[in-house]
Design a protein around this motif. Structure first.
Motif, PDB file in Angstrom:
ATOM      1  N   LYS A 173      -5.899 -11.884   3.523  1.00 11.06           N
ATOM      2  CA  LYS A 173      -4.848 -11.371   2.648  1.00 11.06           C
ATOM      3  C   LYS A 173      -5.449 -10.494   1.561  1.00 11.06           C
ATOM      4  O   LYS A 173      -4.886  -9.446   1.209  1.00 11.06           O
ATOM      5  CB  LYS A 173      -4.066 -12.532   2.032  1.00 11.06           C
ATOM      6  N   GLU A 233      -8.144  -8.698   1.843  1.00 13.38           N
ATOM      7  CA  GLU A 233      -8.529  -7.436   2.474  1.00 13.38           C
ATOM      8  C   GLU A 233      -7.328  -6.523   2.666  1.00 13.38           C
ATOM      9  O   GLU A 233      -7.455  -5.301   2.613  1.00 13.38           O
ATOM     10  CB  GLU A 233      -9.214  -7.705   3.813  1.00 13.38           C
ATOM     11  N   SER A 234      -6.153  -7.103   2.890  1.00 13.49           N
ATOM     12  CA  SER A 234      -4.956  -6.295   3.104  1.00 13.49           C
ATOM     13  C   SER A 234      -4.365  -5.762   1.813  1.00 13.49           C
ATOM     14  O   SER A 234      -3.530  -4.850   1.844  1.00 13.49           O
ATOM     15  CB  SER A 234      -3.893  -7.104   3.860  1.00 13.49           C
ATOM     16  N   GLU A 235      -4.803  -6.302   0.663  1.00 13.91           N
ATOM     17  CA  GLU A 235      -4.215  -5.910  -0.610  1.00 13.91           C
ATOM     18  C   GLU A 235      -5.216  -5.350  -1.612  1.00 13.91           C
ATOM     19  O   GLU A 235      -4.814  -4.886  -2.681  1.00 13.91           O
ATOM     20  CB  GLU A 235      -3.494  -7.102  -1.250  1.00 13.91           C
ATOM     21  N   VAL A 240      -0.930  -0.829   3.398  1.00 11.33           N
ATOM     22  CA  VAL A 240      -2.318  -1.145   3.678  1.00 11.33           C
ATOM     23  C   VAL A 240      -2.425  -2.352   4.588  1.00 11.33           C
ATOM     24  O   VAL A 240      -1.913  -3.412   4.284  1.00 11.33           O
ATOM     25  CB  VAL A 240      -3.077  -1.439   2.354  1.00 11.33           C
ATOM     26  N   LEU A 241      -3.091  -2.190   5.715  1.00 11.71           N
ATOM     27  CA  LEU A 241      -3.405  -3.295   6.609  1.00 11.71           C
ATOM     28  C   LEU A 241      -4.859  -3.146   7.021  1.00 11.71           C
ATOM     29  O   LEU A 241      -5.191  -2.368   7.907  1.00 11.71           O
ATOM     30  CB  LEU A 241      -2.498  -3.275   7.847  1.00 11.71           C
ATOM     31  N   LEU A 242      -5.752  -3.864   6.369  1.00 15.85           N
ATOM     32  CA  LEU A 242      -7.164  -3.775   6.664  1.00 15.85           C
ATOM     33  C   LEU A 242      -7.606  -4.988   7.454  1.00 15.85           C
ATOM     34  O   LEU A 242      -7.031  -6.058   7.373  1.00 15.85           O
ATOM     35  CB  LEU A 242      -7.984  -3.683   5.368  1.00 15.85           C
ATOM     36  N   SER A 243      -8.666  -4.837   8.228  1.00 13.23           N
ATOM     37  CA  SER A 243      -9.170  -5.949   9.031  1.00 13.23           C
ATOM     38  C   SER A 243      -9.753  -7.016   8.132  1.00 13.23           C
ATOM     39  O   SER A 243     -10.343  -6.727   7.094  1.00 13.23           O
ATOM     40  CB  SER A 243     -10.246  -5.443   9.991  1.00 13.23           C
ATOM     41  N   ALA A 244      -9.574  -8.256   8.530  1.00 13.84           N
ATOM     42  CA  ALA A 244     -10.085  -9.373   7.745  1.00 13.84           C
ATOM     43  C   ALA A 244     -11.581  -9.506   7.931  1.00 13.84           C
ATOM     44  O   ALA A 244     -12.121  -9.267   8.996  1.00 13.84           O
ATOM     45  CB  ALA A 244      -9.402 -10.669   8.179  1.00 13.84           C
ATOM     46  N   LYS A 300       4.699 -11.855   0.787  1.00 17.05           N
ATOM     47  CA  LYS A 300       3.953 -10.878   1.579  1.00 17.05           C
ATOM     48  C   LYS A 300       4.130  -9.483   1.000  1.00 17.05           C
ATOM     49  O   LYS A 300       5.226  -9.062   0.664  1.00 17.05           O
ATOM     50  CB  LYS A 300       4.426 -10.892   3.029  1.00 17.05           C
TER      51      LYS A 300
END
Length: 265
Positions: A49, A51-53, A8-12, A179
């Motif tokens: 971070k 948002e990415s998790e 998962v890599l979502l925009s901040a 990470k």
């Protein structure tokens, strides 16, 4: 069995600064803190971070309305002033113990601090309550990768009608800096509940040549007249490619049922 590995890599998105949740009568409370730092930029990075998790627990938990939120620590009685902190909620010290443990199992850097106000803004179950087994952690070789094996089940258990109950098993991988690297999920994990029924047992171990090995052994009950139980064992080697987790599945044993031989009256 099917493994699912979301990366998962979502925009901040910028956190909305606001005052703490209103106080309510009750006992001692804690602030559930995701992260932050000494200035707004550090807090913004911490929100990114999140948002990415956030999808790691999206199926199980929901935060109180307005959370996560960024606040100045000096505005929360009990926190040391001079920081911009990202909060996931406020809980009474005896409130939502399993939800808070689940958050920390998936995100081990989450911490709590006692505050001198009582509030009602605690993470809640999204749909149904879960039980949580004690998380297991292990290090992988010299790579600095940490794996956390997390098993949870609905409470009360959801029965499949044949003596088995559904469990959720996740293996979360993080590097030496914490990470998030990825996750292996098994949402069809079963456990026996008695009456002679069998299910699946999953073990996790590190590998010198790879990140880790998941071995899954499943035994299937087919009736009292049979003297043989079919089963299969799958060995999955999971490697970190530098960008994502890569899985290599291999069935190392499969025992199928022969009704004429194994189920004779």
């Amino acid at each position: 069995m099917r493994f699912v590995v979301p990366f998962v890599l979502l925009s901040a998105t910028a956190a909305v600064a606001s005052t703490p949740a209103p106080a309510v009568p009750g006992g001692e409370s804690v602030a559930v803190i995701w992260g932050g730092g000494k200035d707004a930029e550090a807090a913004k990075a911490s929100v990114a971070k999140w948002e990415s998790e956030r999808e790691l627990l999206a199926k199980a938990l929901v935060l109180a309305e307005g959370f996560p939120k960024t606040v100045s620590s000096g505005s929360v009685p009990g926190l040391n002033p001079g920081f911009e902190v990202v909060l996931l909620g406020f809980c009474r010290s005896d409130e939502a113990a399993v939800q808070r443990r689940l958050l920390k199992a998936y995100h081990p850097f989450i911490y709590e601090r006692p505050v001198t106000q009582s509030v009602s803004a605690c993470p809640k179950w999204k749909e149904a309550e879960r039980e949580l087994r004690e998380p297991e952690m292990l290090k992988v070789g010299m790579s600095g990768v940490t794996l956390t094996r997390i098993v949870s089940a609905l409470k009360p258990p959801v029965s499949l009608g044949d003596g088995r109950v559904v469990l959720w098993l996740d293996v979360v991988a993080r590097d030496a800096a914490g990470k998030y690297l990825g996750k292996v999920s098994m949402e069809d994990e079963h456990s026996p509940t008695g009456m002679g029924m069998e299910g699946c047992d999953t073990t996790l171990e590190p590998s010198r040549k790879a990140a880790f090995v998941v071995t899954r052994r499943c035994t299937y009950a087919v009736g009292a007249a049979c003297n043989f139980l079919p089963s299969d064992t799958t060995r999955t080697v999971v490697k970190w490619s530098g960008q994502k987790l890569v899985e290599e599945d291999k069935v190392i044993e499969k025992r199928e049922l022969n009704y004429d031989k194994d189920c004779a009256e």
